[in-house]
Design an enzyme around this catalytic site. Structure first.
Site, PDB file in Angstrom:
ATOM      1  CB  CYS A  86      -0.805   0.127   1.195  1.00  0.00           C
ATOM      2  SG  CYS A  86      -2.014   1.390   1.465  1.00  0.00           S
ATOM      3  CG  HIS A 127      -5.827  -2.622  -1.294  1.00  0.00           C
ATOM      4  ND1 HIS A 127      -4.657  -3.160  -0.548  1.00  0.00           N
ATOM      5  CD2 HIS A 127      -5.465  -1.332  -0.830  1.00  0.00           C
ATOM      6  CE1 HIS A 127      -3.830  -2.208  -0.191  1.00  0.00           C
ATOM      7  NE2 HIS A 127      -4.247  -1.136  -0.404  1.00  0.00           N
ATOM      8  CD  GLU A 128      -6.969   1.376  -3.181  1.00  0.00           C
ATOM      9  OE1 GLU A 128      -7.072   2.092  -2.162  1.00  0.00           O
ATOM     10  OE2 GLU A 128      -5.952   0.967  -3.748  1.00  0.00           O
TER      11      GLU A 128
END
Length: 137
Positions: A86, A127-128
């Site tokens: 990230c 993920h976001e």
């Protein structure tokens, strides 16, 4: 406008609120910031630029940037283990993702959409969306 990437874990662990049309400017800031970081990043959530709203953007093919406002995964299939990094953190972490997801969301003009995503694009979206819940991978 290109925004700095937030690396404050306490801020990133906070849940995001639903976005409204008043948050439309955040979409352009996310797009600009993703373009500026495209060599090391494929997606951004609004909290990564300091805004606790449920807005994300992701890149397809390195040049097309897709915004999603208030996305909700309504179907997910085929879980698998993977490792992700990230922009807000150093290193990488293991996580479970789904190969195929179906998402309801609003586009940049706040029109309702529903779409199926597969593979790496589905992984980016998941993920976001974790960022919205304060889950940091």
């Amino acid at each position: 406008m290109i925004k700095p990437i937030v690396k404050d874990i306490l801020f990133l662990e906070q849940k995001s609120e639903p976005a409204t049309k008043d948050d439309a400017g955040v979409i352009q800031d996310l797009i600009d910031t993703l373009k500026a970081n495209i060599n090391g990043c494929v997606g951004l959530a609004a909290n990564m630029i300091g805004v606790k709203k449920r807005i994300l953007v992701f890149a397809v093919g390195g040049s097309i940037i897709v915004p999603m406002v208030n996305p909700v995964i309504i179907k997910k299939e085929n879980p698998y283990e993977t490792e992700e990094s990230c922009l807000s953190l150093t290193g990488s972490r293991k996580t479970t993702r789904y190969e195929t997801i179906e998402v309801k969301y609003l586009d940049a003009k706040f029109n309702e959409k529903q779409q199926v995503f597969k593979g790496f694009v589905a992984q980016i979206i998941q993920h976001e969306m974790d960022h919205f819940e304060g889950i940091i991978i």
